[in-house]
Design a protein around this motif. Structure first.
Motif, short mmCIF file in Angstrom:
data_model
loop_
_atom_site.label_atom_id
_atom_site.label_comp_id
_atom_site.label_asym_id
_atom_site.label_seq_id
_atom_site.Cartn_x
_atom_site.Cartn_y
_atom_site.Cartn_z
N THR A 28 0.84 -1.19 0.00
CA THR A 28 0.00 0.00 0.00
C THR A 28 0.87 1.24 0.00
O THR A 28 1.86 1.31 0.72
CB THR A 28 -0.91 0.01 1.25
OG1 THR A 28 -1.71 -1.17 1.24
CG2 THR A 28 -1.81 1.23 1.27
N VAL A 117 -13.93 6.05 -12.43
CA VAL A 117 -13.81 5.55 -11.06
C VAL A 117 -15.20 5.45 -10.44
O VAL A 117 -16.14 6.12 -10.87
CB VAL A 117 -12.89 6.45 -10.20
CG1 VAL A 117 -11.45 6.37 -10.69
CG2 VAL A 117 -13.38 7.88 -10.15
N THR A 137 -16.11 8.21 -1.05
CA THR A 137 -15.17 7.11 -1.16
C THR A 137 -15.01 6.84 -2.65
O THR A 137 -16.00 6.63 -3.36
CB THR A 137 -15.70 5.85 -0.44
OG1 THR A 137 -15.84 6.15 0.95
CG2 THR A 137 -14.74 4.68 -0.61
N THR A 139 -13.03 4.57 -5.62
CA THR A 139 -12.26 3.36 -5.91
C THR A 139 -12.14 3.18 -7.42
O THR A 139 -12.98 3.63 -8.19
CB THR A 139 -12.91 2.11 -5.31
OG1 THR A 139 -14.23 1.95 -5.84
CG2 THR A 139 -12.98 2.18 -3.79
N LYS A 141 -9.37 1.16 -10.72
CA LYS A 141 -8.18 0.39 -11.13
C LYS A 141 -7.62 1.02 -12.39
O LYS A 141 -8.36 1.50 -13.24
CB LYS A 141 -8.55 -1.06 -11.45
CG LYS A 141 -9.06 -1.86 -10.29
CD LYS A 141 -9.45 -3.26 -10.75
CE LYS A 141 -10.11 -4.03 -9.63
NZ LYS A 141 -10.56 -5.36 -10.06
N LYS A 167 -4.68 -0.66 -7.81
CA LYS A 167 -5.99 -0.35 -7.25
C LYS A 167 -5.92 1.00 -6.54
O LYS A 167 -4.96 1.28 -5.83
CB LYS A 167 -6.42 -1.44 -6.27
CG LYS A 167 -6.68 -2.77 -6.94
CD LYS A 167 -7.13 -3.81 -5.95
CE LYS A 167 -7.33 -5.15 -6.66
NZ LYS A 167 -7.73 -6.19 -5.72
N ASN A 169 -7.78 3.69 -3.92
CA ASN A 169 -8.73 3.81 -2.82
C ASN A 169 -8.55 5.19 -2.20
O ASN A 169 -7.47 5.50 -1.69
CB ASN A 169 -8.47 2.75 -1.74
CG ASN A 169 -8.66 1.35 -2.27
OD1 ASN A 169 -9.75 0.97 -2.62
ND2 ASN A 169 -7.57 0.61 -2.34
N CYS A 170 -9.59 6.00 -2.23
CA CYS A 170 -9.51 7.36 -1.70
C CYS A 170 -10.68 7.65 -0.79
O CYS A 170 -11.82 7.27 -1.09
CB CYS A 170 -9.51 8.38 -2.83
SG CYS A 170 -8.31 8.07 -4.13
N GLU A 171 -10.40 8.31 0.29
CA GLU A 171 -11.42 8.87 1.17
C GLU A 171 -11.26 10.37 1.07
O GLU A 171 -10.21 10.91 1.44
CB GLU A 171 -11.24 8.39 2.61
CG GLU A 171 -11.47 6.91 2.81
CD GLU A 171 -12.91 6.48 2.56
OE1 GLU A 171 -13.85 7.30 2.73
OE2 GLU A 171 -13.10 5.32 2.16
#
Length: 177
Positions: A28, A117, A137, A139, A141, A167, A169-171
């Motif tokens: 990560t 996304v 959120t 997400t 790829k 991959k 992944n964002c908040e």
């Protein structure tokens, strides 16, 4: 209708990527410095006239200094020549209850490709300090090789060291201006 400007709340946002290492574990990484700017009609994100994400390549962290230096090198992101990753959203499409597709263009190493996304809209609230915030959120790829991140290595047994698929992944928490 009034144009509303939204900016990143950096204390409550994170941008993360994940990649398979040796095809047996996942590493990560994070971008420590990034920004999201959005302009909407009132508070309607489906009517956004601007969605812009930028991340500073030099802020990459995988909790391993040697790997981070390699990622910033010409083998991968080439931070010296291409200091930012950029995503410009074009269309925020509702696909379900609080579920959206964001269609846009991603630029890495000077190469721009269309990327869609998935976005889960967490809602809009007023925090205890009177600031209006919106949460998302995100997400998705991508294939790193589509953007010129071509470095490859193979182990003696023939295993790939780093997968092509990344991959995302964002908040993201935005603050209404």
């Amino acid at each position: 209708m009034a144009t509303t400007r939204w900016v990143t709340d950096p204390m409550h946002s994170e941008v993360q990527f994940k990649v398979k290492h040796l095809m047996i574990t996942t590493v990560t990484g994070y971008f420590g410095h990034f920004n999201v700017e959005v302009e909407t009609e009132d508070d309607d994100f489906t009517k956004a006239s601007k969605i812009l994400f930028t991340a500073d390549v030099d802020s990459i962290s995988t909790n391993n200094e040697q790997r981070d230096t390699h990622l910033k090198s010409a083998d991968f992101f080439d931070a010296a020549s291409h200091g930012q990753v950029k995503y410009e959203g074009k269309n925020f499409e509702k696909v379900g209850e609080n579920e959206y597709k964001l269609h846009g263009d991603l630029t890495i190493r000077g190469t721009t490709k269309p990327v869609t996304v998935n976005v889960e809209f967490g809602g809009i609230v007023v925090d205890p300090y009177g600031q209006t915030k919106a949460g998302f959120t995100v997400t998705g790829k991508i294939n790193r090789k589509d953007y010129g991140l071509m470095w490859d290595a193979v182990t003696e047994a023939g295993s790939v060291v780093v997968s092509d698929e990344i991959k995302l992944n964002c908040e993201i928490q935005l603050v209404k201006q």
